[in-house]
Design a protein around this motif. Structure first.
Motif, PDB file in Angstrom:
ATOM      1  N   PHE A   1       0.829  -1.210   0.000  1.00  0.00           N
ATOM      2  CA  PHE A   1       0.000   0.000   0.000  1.00  0.00           C
ATOM      3  C   PHE A   1       0.864   1.261   0.000  1.00  0.00           C
ATOM      4  O   PHE A   1       0.467   2.300  -0.538  1.00  0.00           O
ATOM      5  N   TYR A   2       2.045   1.164   0.563  1.00  0.00           N
ATOM      6  CA  TYR A   2       3.000   2.279   0.520  1.00  0.00           C
ATOM      7  C   TYR A   2       3.400   2.535  -0.932  1.00  0.00           C
ATOM      8  O   TYR A   2       3.452   3.678  -1.384  1.00  0.00           O
ATOM      9  N   LEU A   3       3.678   1.459  -1.663  1.00  0.00           N
ATOM     10  CA  LEU A   3       4.063   1.572  -3.067  1.00  0.00           C
ATOM     11  C   LEU A   3       2.903   2.049  -3.935  1.00  0.00           C
ATOM     12  O   LEU A   3       3.091   2.837  -4.867  1.00  0.00           O
ATOM     13  N   ILE A   4       1.704   1.574  -3.624  1.00  0.00           N
ATOM     14  CA  ILE A   4       0.510   2.023  -4.343  1.00  0.00           C
ATOM     15  C   ILE A   4       0.349   3.532  -4.170  1.00  0.00           C
ATOM     16  O   ILE A   4       0.039   4.266  -5.125  1.00  0.00           O
ATOM     17  N   ASN A   5       0.568   4.009  -2.974  1.00  0.00           N
ATOM     18  CA  ASN A   5       0.452   5.437  -2.680  1.00  0.00           C
ATOM     19  C   ASN A   5       1.486   6.253  -3.449  1.00  0.00           C
ATOM     20  O   ASN A   5       1.267   7.432  -3.730  1.00  0.00           O
TER      21      ASN A   5
ATOM     22  N   ASN B   1       4.503  -2.102 -10.989  1.00  0.00           N
ATOM     23  CA  ASN B   1       4.664  -3.465 -10.451  1.00  0.00           C
ATOM     24  C   ASN B   1       4.761  -3.475  -8.921  1.00  0.00           C
ATOM     25  O   ASN B   1       5.718  -4.001  -8.352  1.00  0.00           O
ATOM     26  N   PRO B   2       3.784  -2.867  -8.249  1.00  0.00           N
ATOM     27  CA  PRO B   2       3.872  -2.758  -6.779  1.00  0.00           C
ATOM     28  C   PRO B   2       3.926  -4.099  -6.060  1.00  0.00           C
ATOM     29  O   PRO B   2       4.605  -4.220  -5.029  1.00  0.00           O
ATOM     30  N   LEU B   3       3.242  -5.114  -6.577  1.00  0.00           N
ATOM     31  CA  LEU B   3       3.233  -6.409  -5.910  1.00  0.00           C
ATOM     32  C   LEU B   3       4.625  -7.035  -5.917  1.00  0.00           C
ATOM     33  O   LEU B   3       5.108  -7.504  -4.879  1.00  0.00           O
ATOM     34  N   ASN B   4       5.270  -7.036  -7.073  1.00  0.00           N
ATOM     35  CA  ASN B   4       6.613  -7.605  -7.172  1.00  0.00           C
ATOM     36  C   ASN B   4       7.594  -6.840  -6.283  1.00  0.00           C
ATOM     37  O   ASN B   4       8.424  -7.437  -5.589  1.00  0.00           O
ATOM     38  N   LYS B   5       7.502  -5.525  -6.308  1.00  0.00           N
ATOM     39  CA  LYS B   5       8.386  -4.698  -5.473  1.00  0.00           C
ATOM     40  C   LYS B   5       8.114  -4.955  -3.992  1.00  0.00           C
ATOM     41  O   LYS B   5       9.052  -5.016  -3.175  1.00  0.00           O
ATOM     42  N   ALA B   6       6.841  -5.105  -3.623  1.00  0.00           N
ATOM     43  CA  ALA B   6       6.490  -5.375  -2.228  1.00  0.00           C
ATOM     44  C   ALA B   6       7.035  -6.728  -1.781  1.00  0.00           C
ATOM     45  O   ALA B   6       7.532  -6.879  -0.650  1.00  0.00           O
TER      46      ALA B   6
END
Length: 223
Positions: free
Chosen positions: A39-43, A48-53
């Motif tokens: 959610f930090y990356l989404i913000n 590719n927020p899932l892969n980064k997370a």
């Protein structure tokens, strides 16, 4: 006090906790870190927020596993958390494997001549080397390997994890340094990128290990 005696003392202090319960606790903790990072990356409108997370969660868990040794040495009130060291490392490795799968297209580029001619292989290459190191650590994280390798040899191999953390630091820096510099140059108007946070965290792990090594060396010289 030797490591084995110290570890036995901590286990008596903690009491008997099943392996399954330890893994469940770490998995729940990892899911919390994953959700928070995602959610930090989404913000931040990251691609590719899932892969980064998943990648950041892996780094945090493995780094926390490595950091526990130093923390428990310097601060007694944390010593009971040493029982989670293996489980943090193993679950962190699972996240690293998932990250590798999600990044398979990037890894395949290592087999392309263009990647090597342009010199763009280093981020991928460093990540792969670190994964190999963590794979070896995961494979020997059991009683059978401890018996076969001997306590000293087993621990020496596990200490290569600090080299792995340093290589991951380089991997993240090569991938994200431009983004970090851009964030800084723009006046740091938004929250810092997660890449900067994990870079700082890994730096702390390495520094704490160096401090531990210096402390142990000084104790040896004073005897």
């Amino acid at each position: 006090m030797t490591y084995s005696k110290w570890h036995s003392k901590i286990l008596k202090k903690v009491g008997i906790i099943s392996e399954s319960k330890l893994y469940i606790r770490v998995i729940v903790f990892s899911l919390f870190i994953l959700a928070l990072t995602y959610f930090y990356l989404i913000n931040q409108d990251a691609r590719n927020p899932l892969n980064k997370a998943v990648a950041d969660t892996s780094i945090i868990l493995i780094s926390a596993s490595m950091l526990l040794t130093s923390l428990c040495y310097f601060w007694d009130f944390i010593d009971t958390k040493i029982i989670y060291r293996k489980h943090l490392g193993i679950i962190g490795f699972v996240y690293a494997a998932i990250h590798i799968l999600l990044s398979s297209s990037g890894l395949l580029s290592l087999f392309k001549l263009e990647t090597w001619l342009k010199g763009t292989y280093w981020p991928l290459f460093t990540g792969l080397i670190a994964f190999v190191i963590f794979s070896v650590m995961a494979l020997i994280s059991n009683k059978y390997a401890t018996t076969k390798l001997g306590g000293i040899g087993w621990r020496n191999i596990l200490r290569t994890g600090y080299i792995g953390v340093a290589i991951v630091w380089l991997h993240v820096f090569l991938l994200k340094s431009v983004r970090i510099v851009s964030w800084y140059s723009d006046g740091m108007k938004t929250a810092p990128p997660t890449s900067l946070i994990v870079l700082v965290f890994m730096a702390v792990v390495i520094i704490m290990r160096i401090l531990l090594w210096i402390s142990l060396l000084m104790k040896t010289q004073t005897k």
